[in-house]
Structures are given as C-alpha cells and as structure tokens.
Design a protein around this motif. Sequence first.
Motif, short mmCIF file in Angstrom:
data_model
loop_
_atom_site.label_atom_id
_atom_site.label_comp_id
_atom_site.label_asym_id
_atom_site.label_seq_id
_atom_site.Cartn_x
_atom_site.Cartn_y
_atom_site.Cartn_z
N UNK A 1 0.84 -1.21 0.00
CA UNK A 1 0.00 0.00 0.00
C UNK A 1 0.86 1.24 0.00
N UNK A 2 0.31 2.30 -0.57
CA UNK A 2 0.89 3.64 -0.47
C UNK A 2 -0.13 4.50 0.25
N UNK A 3 0.20 4.87 1.47
CA UNK A 3 -0.74 5.62 2.30
C UNK A 3 -0.46 7.12 2.15
N UNK A 4 -1.46 7.89 1.76
CA UNK A 4 -1.25 9.33 1.62
C UNK A 4 -1.12 10.01 2.97
N UNK A 5 -0.49 11.17 2.98
CA UNK A 5 -0.43 11.95 4.22
C UNK A 5 -1.83 12.47 4.55
N UNK A 6 -2.21 12.34 5.81
CA UNK A 6 -3.52 12.82 6.24
C UNK A 6 -3.42 13.16 7.72
N UNK A 7 -3.74 14.40 8.08
CA UNK A 7 -3.64 14.78 9.50
C UNK A 7 -4.70 14.11 10.36
N UNK A 8 -5.59 13.33 9.73
CA UNK A 8 -6.55 12.54 10.50
C UNK A 8 -5.83 11.50 11.34
N UNK A 9 -4.63 11.09 10.90
CA UNK A 9 -3.83 10.12 11.66
C UNK A 9 -3.39 10.73 12.98
N UNK A 10 -2.90 11.96 12.94
CA UNK A 10 -2.49 12.65 14.17
C UNK A 10 -3.67 12.85 15.11
N UNK A 11 -4.81 13.18 14.56
CA UNK A 11 -6.00 13.36 15.38
C UNK A 11 -6.41 12.05 16.05
N UNK A 12 -6.25 10.94 15.32
CA UNK A 12 -6.58 9.63 15.88
C UNK A 12 -5.67 9.31 17.06
N UNK A 13 -4.36 9.57 16.88
CA UNK A 13 -3.40 9.31 17.95
C UNK A 13 -3.71 10.17 19.16
N UNK A 14 -4.03 11.44 18.92
CA UNK A 14 -4.37 12.34 20.03
C UNK A 14 -5.58 11.84 20.82
#
Length: 293
Positions: A248-261
């Motif tokens: 897979x090639x995962x695009x950058x998405x700030x939703x990942x940071x929000x999930x971690x938070x």
Amino acid sequence: MKELTVLSGKGGAGKTTVVAALASLNTNTILCDSDVDSSNLHIIANPQIVKKEIFHGGYKSSINKSVCNGCAICYEYCNFGAIFKSEDGKFNVDPNRCEGCLLCSRVCKFNAIELYQSNNNFWYISRTRFGTMVHASMAPGEDNSGRLVTVVRKKAKEEALKVNASLILNDGPPGIGCPVIASLTGSDMALVVAEPTISGIHDAKRVLELIRKFNISAIAIINKSDINQEVNEQLKIVLKSSGVDILAELPYDNIVSKAIDSGKSVTEYAPDSIVSQKLLETCKELTLLLNRA
C-alpha cells in the motif's frame, strides 16, 4: 500461528500507527511491542496491566567504601567517567554513566568493587481492546534491550499458545541494532514501513539488507507517499529492486495525528478515510500472504 514483525529503518516513519491499525482490524491476535527502549504502542492500545515482572538488566558497579583504600586505579581505568571522587574524598560510581564493563572490578586489588543488577526494567502482560498485549519498559541508560526483546517475544508466544491465536503482531524497534535483530529472529515475515524522504530511502535499504541476512521474506508499506512524488518513485524503485512487494501507499492525512491524540487507531477514529480503507485492503492481503508463509 504466524508472527509478523513490523520494522522501519528509522523512527517516525509510522510503524506503530500501522501496527495499531492492523491490530484493530485483526481478530485472534496477540500484540507484542518489541520497542522496549522507547515504546509508544501503549498510547493507542491503552493496556490494562495484569502481570508485571522485573527484568534484570546488565551489571553495574558500586564501591564498598569500608574496603576501598583510595588508590584511584579504578578511576584511572574507567573509560566512561563513571567513577568520581566526592566531597568526603571517597570514590563513588555514577550509575547513569556506568556501562557495566566490569573493568573496575578486575583492576581493583582490594576487592572493593561490588556488582549488582539493575531492577529498573519491567515486562508486562496486559489486556487491551485488541486482545492480549505483551510489552516492556526500560529505565534511561539501561542496557541489554536485546535480551529484553527476546523475553517479550517469548512471553507473547506463550500467550498466543494459550488462546490458540493465529497471529502475533510484533511492533519492532526502529533502526538495525541489537533490539531489531532480536525482534526479527524467527519471524515468519517482515513488514517494512518506509517514507519517501532521502533518509527514509537510506534507512529502508539498511533494514532490508538486515532482513535478507535472516532469509525472511519482506513486504512494504509506503507511508505519507504523497509528500514528495519524485522521492516516492525512487523509494519504489529501491523496494522493487530488492524484490519487495509494496502492499500500500498511504497518503499523508492529519486525520492520523487526530486519531493518535484521541488514543485510537486511524481505522477506529476514521474508518471511512482513504488511509483506513487502504489499511483494510492491506490487512486482507497480509492474511493471504501469511497463510502462504
């Protein structure tokens, strides 16, 4: 039962983010955090500890002042600056500087050096919403992290046998050092998480070279694939020339940071996001690949 070890040649590539997502999508899985020096999988997994055991690390030195005659030979031989003279004129050992080489105990003619093992390191068995998790923690400056990784993996396999788990999902340490070697040995497959940066390409090459030495098949995920298209193409060439399939090639998405938070995996926090959908497809492919491994 299969064991998948997730690696990255460097920290911050997104390895733990991928592991947490895969854990949320898999059932009958044991989580194993082999990044004992700087673990962070617990931030997302929120483990509830049910067992805690001391791991005795390397040896440290101390000086028995009632035996020491102040000859200073240990001070002269210590290459790490761990031995110092205090205000009372007596020699002492700074445990944060002591590397446990034991040279001071060999050169002391008066047997004034005493040895002890650290009890500041621990391994745990915990319950999480993803299932059982085996993990560990090391105090700053401690050594023998490779040995602790081996203990954590052994305990993870014991837990997997208890519940007849189909998969051990092993979050490995970054880099290519001793802890990585300890996390990789005996794994069924390695999943490399790489990012399209110049340092990311360099570190991916290093970790792939290490994996080849163990004759373990490797697959890859490119994280933040769209941050630099030119470098991403270079990374793909490196991976493919090494015989590594890109799942897979995962695009950058700030939703990942929000999930971690929020203390969640991205697949829990935003299941309809592009990143989550790609990880869901990856999880299905991984199951097929592991069954053939």
